[in-house]
Design a protein around this motif. Structure first.
Motif, PDB file in Angstrom:
ATOM      1  N   THR A  32     -52.898   7.241 -78.113  1.00 34.33           N
ATOM      2  CA  THR A  32     -53.635   7.539 -79.333  1.00 34.33           C
ATOM      3  C   THR A  32     -53.461   8.977 -79.795  1.00 34.33           C
ATOM      4  N   ARG A  33     -53.118   9.882 -78.876  1.00 36.70           N
ATOM      5  CA  ARG A  33     -52.979  11.288 -79.262  1.00 36.70           C
ATOM      6  C   ARG A  33     -52.100  12.014 -78.257  1.00 36.70           C
ATOM      7  N   LEU A  34     -51.282  12.929 -78.759  1.00 39.77           N
ATOM      8  CA  LEU A  34     -50.463  13.787 -77.911  1.00 39.77           C
ATOM      9  C   LEU A  34     -51.250  15.059 -77.636  1.00 39.77           C
ATOM     10  N   MET A  35     -51.319  15.447 -76.377  1.00 44.22           N
ATOM     11  CA  MET A  35     -52.083  16.622 -75.974  1.00 44.22           C
ATOM     12  C   MET A  35     -51.118  17.740 -75.553  1.00 44.22           C
ATOM     13  N   PRO A  36     -51.575  18.980 -75.589  1.00 42.19           N
ATOM     14  CA  PRO A  36     -50.707  20.089 -75.174  1.00 42.19           C
ATOM     15  C   PRO A  36     -50.490  20.112 -73.660  1.00 42.19           C
ATOM     16  N   ALA A  37     -49.566  20.936 -73.240  1.00 43.00           N
ATOM     17  CA  ALA A  37     -49.273  21.089 -71.816  1.00 43.00           C
ATOM     18  C   ALA A  37     -50.424  21.816 -71.108  1.00 43.00           C
ATOM     19  N   ASP A  38     -50.602  21.485 -69.835  1.00 47.06           N
ATOM     20  CA  ASP A  38     -51.622  22.166 -69.037  1.00 47.06           C
ATOM     21  C   ASP A  38     -51.020  23.414 -68.382  1.00 47.06           C
TER      22      ASP A  38
END
Length: 66
Positions: A32-38
């Protein structure tokens, strides 16, 4: 690091934990959504399954649904 999966793509959790009540019986989720890198540089995703809501996973925890 770029994202391997796209929004609306179907994925499966590679190694669900046996005690994980959030895992679905089919094991199929929709991105549902792309998240940034940790901090380690690994990207994350928000995934959902009907009836189980959304959860966040790292890219290494999922694989494409064939």
């Amino acid at each position: 690091m770029s994202h391997k999966y796209k929004v609306r793509q179907l994925v499966r959790i590679t190694q669900p934990k046996f005690s994980d009540k959030r895992a679905t019986t089919s094991g199929i989720y929709e991105v549902t959504r792309l998240m940034p890198a940790d901090q380690t540089g690994e990207v994350s995703y928000r995934i959902k399954s009907s009836g189980f809501g959304e959860r966040a996973v790292r890219e290494s925890e999922i694989t494409a649904q064939a």
